[in-house]
Design a protein around this motif. Structure first.
Motif, short mmCIF file in Angstrom:
data_model
loop_
_atom_site.label_atom_id
_atom_site.label_comp_id
_atom_site.label_asym_id
_atom_site.label_seq_id
_atom_site.Cartn_x
_atom_site.Cartn_y
_atom_site.Cartn_z
N ASP A 64 -4.67 3.28 10.09
CA ASP A 64 -3.56 3.02 10.99
C ASP A 64 -3.70 3.78 12.30
O ASP A 64 -2.72 4.28 12.85
CB ASP A 64 -2.23 3.35 10.29
N GLY A 65 -4.95 3.92 12.77
CA GLY A 65 -5.20 4.60 14.04
C GLY A 65 -5.08 6.11 14.00
O GLY A 65 -5.09 6.76 15.04
N LYS A 66 -4.95 6.70 12.81
CA LYS A 66 -4.79 8.14 12.67
C LYS A 66 -5.81 8.69 11.68
O LYS A 66 -6.31 7.97 10.83
CB LYS A 66 -3.38 8.48 12.17
N HIS A 67 -6.08 9.99 11.79
CA HIS A 67 -6.93 10.68 10.82
C HIS A 67 -6.03 11.52 9.92
O HIS A 67 -5.22 12.31 10.41
CB HIS A 67 -7.94 11.58 11.54
N HIS A 68 -6.17 11.34 8.63
CA HIS A 68 -5.37 12.05 7.64
C HIS A 68 -6.29 12.95 6.83
O HIS A 68 -7.33 12.48 6.35
CB HIS A 68 -4.66 11.06 6.72
N PRO A 69 -5.95 14.23 6.66
CA PRO A 69 -6.84 15.13 5.91
C PRO A 69 -6.91 14.73 4.44
O PRO A 69 -5.92 14.31 3.85
CB PRO A 69 -6.18 16.50 6.08
N TYR A 70 -8.11 14.85 3.88
CA TYR A 70 -8.33 14.61 2.46
C TYR A 70 -8.75 15.93 1.83
O TYR A 70 -9.65 16.60 2.31
CB TYR A 70 -9.42 13.57 2.25
N HIS A 71 -8.08 16.28 0.73
CA HIS A 71 -8.38 17.47 -0.04
C HIS A 71 -7.90 17.20 -1.46
O HIS A 71 -7.17 16.25 -1.71
CB HIS A 71 -7.68 18.70 0.55
N MET A 72 -8.33 18.03 -2.39
CA MET A 72 -7.98 17.84 -3.80
C MET A 72 -6.47 17.71 -3.95
O MET A 72 -5.70 18.50 -3.39
CB MET A 72 -8.50 19.01 -4.63
N GLY A 73 -6.05 16.68 -4.66
CA GLY A 73 -4.63 16.44 -4.90
C GLY A 73 -4.00 15.45 -3.95
O GLY A 73 -2.89 14.98 -4.19
N ARG A 74 -4.68 15.09 -2.89
CA ARG A 74 -4.15 14.17 -1.90
C ARG A 74 -4.22 12.73 -2.43
O ARG A 74 -5.20 12.34 -3.06
CB ARG A 74 -4.96 14.28 -0.61
N LEU A 75 -3.17 11.95 -2.17
CA LEU A 75 -3.13 10.53 -2.51
C LEU A 75 -2.96 9.73 -1.23
O LEU A 75 -2.33 10.21 -0.28
CB LEU A 75 -1.96 10.21 -3.44
N ALA A 76 -3.47 8.52 -1.23
CA ALA A 76 -3.24 7.60 -0.11
C ALA A 76 -3.08 6.20 -0.66
O ALA A 76 -3.84 5.79 -1.54
CB ALA A 76 -4.40 7.65 0.88
N VAL A 77 -2.11 5.47 -0.14
CA VAL A 77 -1.88 4.09 -0.51
C VAL A 77 -2.22 3.24 0.70
O VAL A 77 -1.65 3.43 1.78
CB VAL A 77 -0.41 3.86 -0.93
N ILE A 78 -3.16 2.32 0.52
CA ILE A 78 -3.65 1.49 1.62
C ILE A 78 -3.30 0.03 1.31
O ILE A 78 -3.82 -0.54 0.34
CB ILE A 78 -5.17 1.66 1.79
#
Length: 131
Positions: free
Chosen positions: A91-105
């Motif tokens: 969505d035009g942004k950078h989101h940090p990824y680290h252990m425990g992170r979830l993302a719904v695409i």
């Protein structure tokens, strides 16, 4: 970091129960992604076992490598970061990824993932299953 390694090994070599039956352990090889260097996939749950409802895959991205921007036209995707670090471009942004992170695409949305210096380990689940 040791806990991350243990968690990832357990997930990558675990077992699956389908409809009350135990499936074989997921000990198959890591398969290189056909398009992206330094990206490896391992199938955990196939669409065959879920009547096409979902599929789940382990994704390993080597340090500094990228799963380039791509789109799944019919599938929603859930990322669960199991280890390492990096970022999701969505969505035009950078989101940090680290252990425990979830993302719904959502289906039809372009997204890409870049691993940091330690690499990145995640589980990607697709609804409905990838073909």
């Amino acid at each position: 970091m040791e806990m991350e390694k243990e968690l990832f090994a357990a997930m990558a070599n675990g077992s699956v129960t389908y409809k009350g039956e135990e499936a074989p352990k997921q000990t198959g090889p890591w398969n290189p992604h056909p398009l992206f260097k330094g990206v490896y996939l391992k199938s955990l749950v196939s669409g065959e076992g879920t009547d096409g409802a979902l599929s789940a895959h382990m994704v390993r991205i080597d340090p500094g490598c990228t799963l380039e921007s791509h789109v799944h036209g019919e599938e929603w995707e859930l990322h669960e970061v199991l280890g390492g670090e990096g970022s999701l471009e969505f969505d035009g942004k950078h989101h940090p990824y680290h252990m425990g992170r979830l993302a719904v695409i959502p289906k039809g949305e372009a997204h890409g993932v870049k691993a940091g210096d330690k690499g990145l380990l995640l589980r990607a689940t697709f609804f409905p299953a990838l073909p």
